[in-house]
Design an enzyme around this catalytic site. Structure first.
Site, PDB file in Angstrom:
ATOM      1  N   ASP A  11       0.867  -1.190   0.000  1.00 56.12           N
ATOM      2  CA  ASP A  11       0.000   0.000   0.000  1.00 56.12           C
ATOM      3  C   ASP A  11       0.896   1.229   0.000  1.00 56.12           C
ATOM      4  OD1 ASP A  11      -2.420   1.545   0.155  1.00 56.12           O
ATOM      5  OD2 ASP A  11      -1.980   1.884   2.266  1.00 56.12           O
ATOM      6  N   SER A  12       0.296   2.358  -0.381  1.00 51.80           N
ATOM      7  CA  SER A  12       1.028   3.619  -0.308  1.00 51.80           C
ATOM      8  C   SER A  12       1.391   3.957   1.139  1.00 51.80           C
ATOM      9  CB  SER A  12       0.191   4.743  -0.897  1.00 51.80           C
ATOM     10  OG  SER A  12      -0.972   4.938  -0.121  1.00 51.80           O
ATOM     11  N   CYS A  74      -3.991  -1.172  -2.230  1.00 54.74           N
ATOM     12  CA  CYS A  74      -4.010   0.274  -2.424  1.00 54.74           C
ATOM     13  C   CYS A  74      -4.909   0.521  -3.622  1.00 54.74           C
ATOM     14  CB  CYS A  74      -2.582   0.758  -2.710  1.00 54.74           C
ATOM     15  SG  CYS A  74      -2.472   2.479  -3.254  1.00 54.74           S
ATOM     16  N   GLU A 153      -2.702   8.980   7.508  1.00 55.11           N
ATOM     17  CA  GLU A 153      -1.249   8.778   7.559  1.00 55.11           C
ATOM     18  C   GLU A 153      -0.640   9.499   8.760  1.00 55.11           C
ATOM     19  OE1 GLU A 153       1.164   7.005   5.700  1.00 55.11           O
ATOM     20  OE2 GLU A 153      -0.619   5.917   5.042  1.00 55.11           O
ATOM     21  N   CYS A 204     -10.845   3.505  -0.999  1.00 54.85           N
ATOM     22  CA  CYS A 204      -9.453   3.722  -0.595  1.00 54.85           C
ATOM     23  C   CYS A 204      -9.262   2.931   0.686  1.00 54.85           C
ATOM     24  CB  CYS A 204      -9.203   5.219  -0.355  1.00 54.85           C
ATOM     25  SG  CYS A 204      -7.555   5.576   0.311  1.00 54.85           S
ATOM     26  N   HIS A 206      -7.370   3.309   3.065  1.00 58.55           N
ATOM     27  CA  HIS A 206      -7.176   4.121   4.265  1.00 58.55           C
ATOM     28  C   HIS A 206      -8.498   4.443   4.964  1.00 58.55           C
ATOM     29  CE1 HIS A 206      -3.165   4.856   2.584  1.00 58.55           C
ATOM     30  NE2 HIS A 206      -2.809   5.413   3.723  1.00 58.55           N
TER      31      HIS A 206
END
Lengths: 298, 298
Positions: A11-12, A74, A153, A204, A206
């Protein structure tokens, strides 16, 4: 036929841990290696070429660790880079877009699905196509919500700032916007007046980390769906059908990040408690110029 | 909830009749309107923009006839134009790539699938992505076979010339080629030495009209799969789930062609006998300049 090699996850940043969590629930015997490119997150605002470039560098690293399959956990990379990645590696690669689209198509009753995702994912229209493939009768309303990944993040998962950002992000999909607000500028297919969605797809990985805040923001009339569970099912089914599941009982788990180890560990601890004691810093190698888009390479 | 309106079908020519035939078997009560753009076939060698342009003109015509759903029974248009078409019309649109990919992924046992298709379809890599989405463990070998559509459009479905063209077209996917022949120049992912496919996907709706010749050419060890049956299943399922199937017993069928009526009728008679007595000539209107790529237009 049992194959004890680990499954790789990419993943990013930390978002893919939501997919990893579901995989560990479903497949507790499988070993895993997770690589988060936190040092370069978010991917969403980046041009496609850069996403492909970064994703390839990360998958080169995972491939060098002898994984038996890779989950691109991701959405941005799944939407933009999956074709390139699948051509580059012999190892089978699963994305998260198609499983998420399938889950959303099954969940909706009024055939109106909203999708929130990064700019790059919305721009790719991958969810539009994937949901229409499942059922072309479903109307798909997509909205780019670039504010959310940086919050996750940074470890901001609740509180007033997060509530406000989430409320702004989902408002256009709830009909709570007007021409004067300008907040639907990122919507590719804005929700027409009078329409309402009954399903919101978190496009997403996240976003499930903000799941409770999002659920409160959209209210009980809207089902909130993510791709984690569907992706874990797809992986389980594939490993089983292909005879590549492991029969070992001592699974090992490695978490790697190109960014801040402490920040990564905080999110990981939140999701897994003490299951993953170690998070390692890793540096992915830059692509050799010739291998950068090498379709037949590796 | 029953909806007596017809289902529209579109193809570059007569190939989509192979899909129509399966739909009539599965859904004998549904009325249909078929539009073949024979006057401009083949689509396969054309640039993407032109395929999108022509397909839009044809779907504008179908949409003007109040169809309840449209089947893009043309792989080239499905691979290249489906996203644009789905954005342009409110009516639900089914393509043939995803159903074909699903069928091929289910059919293979050795996880080696060959795909023959037009140049535009191979270039789009739509089948590669769709089959990998079904099962990323499957290796996909694609080969463009531009000689076949013109034969079918000309009504040449057997005989020495057809046998030879088919043999040349499938040879690269059977390992019957060498560097000296140059006949795999159109293969995006050539079959490596020593590999063999056990499934051949006919990635063009014209090819099932050559089905017997193709089956003889590949031999009994290779399953020959097309998207017609899977597409008919997808349409049946959707109409049923959405309560849009008809309960009328007197279905009507209209066949329209932009090209030679007699040539179209010959192929139609071959597939349907006297079921469809009438084939009409039709002229599709050119797109207004403003509507040509109008994403939000209806």
């Amino acid at each position: 036929m049992a194959d004890p090699r680990p499954v790789g996850f990419f993943d990013s940043g930390v978002g893919g841990l939501t997919v990893l969590r579901e995989v560990l629930r479903r497949l507790p015997r499988e070993s895993t290696i997770y690589l988060g490119d936190n040092g370069r997150a978010p991917y969403g605002p980046r041009p496609d070429e850069e996403v492909i470039h970064f994703a390839t560098e990360c998958l080169d690293h995972l491939a060098s660790r002898d994984v038996k399959a890779i989950v691109v956990a991701c959405n941005t990379a799944s939407a933009v880079a999956l074709g390139e990645l699948r051509r580059r590696y012999d190892v089978p690669i699963l994305g998260v877009v198609r499983p998420g689209a399938t889950a959303a198509a099954l969940a909706t009753r009024n055939r109106r699905v909203g999708v929130i995702a990064t700019q790059a994912t919305v721009r790719s229209r991958a969810y539009f196509g994937a949901i229409k493939d499942e059922n072309p009768f479903i109307e798909v309303y997509e909205h780019a919500t670039p504010a959310l990944v940086p919050l996750v993040e940074a470890g901001s998962l609740d509180g007033a700032e997060v509530e406000a950002a989430v409320a702004r992000s989902v408002a256009p999909l709830l009909g709570r916007h007007g021409p004067s607000t300008g907040i639907d500028a990122d919507a590719v297919f804005p929700l027409p007046a009078g329409e309402r969605i009954d399903t919101l797809l978190l496009g997403c990985t996240h976003y499930p980390l903000l799941g409770e805040v999002i659920a409160r923001a959209v209210g009980p009339g809207v089902a909130v769906i993510d791709s984690a569970s569907a992706t874990a099912s797809a992986l389980a089914s594939l490993l089983e059908v292909q005879g590549m599941a492991t029969d070992r009982t001592a699974a090992t788990h490695v978490q790697l990040t190109t960014g801040d180890v402490d920040g990564f560990r905080r999110t990981s601890d939140l999701l897994f408690g003490s299951l993953f004691p170690s998070v390692e810093s890793v540096e992915v190698l830059p692509l050799a110029a010739t291998g950068q888009r090498g379709g037949e390479a590796a």
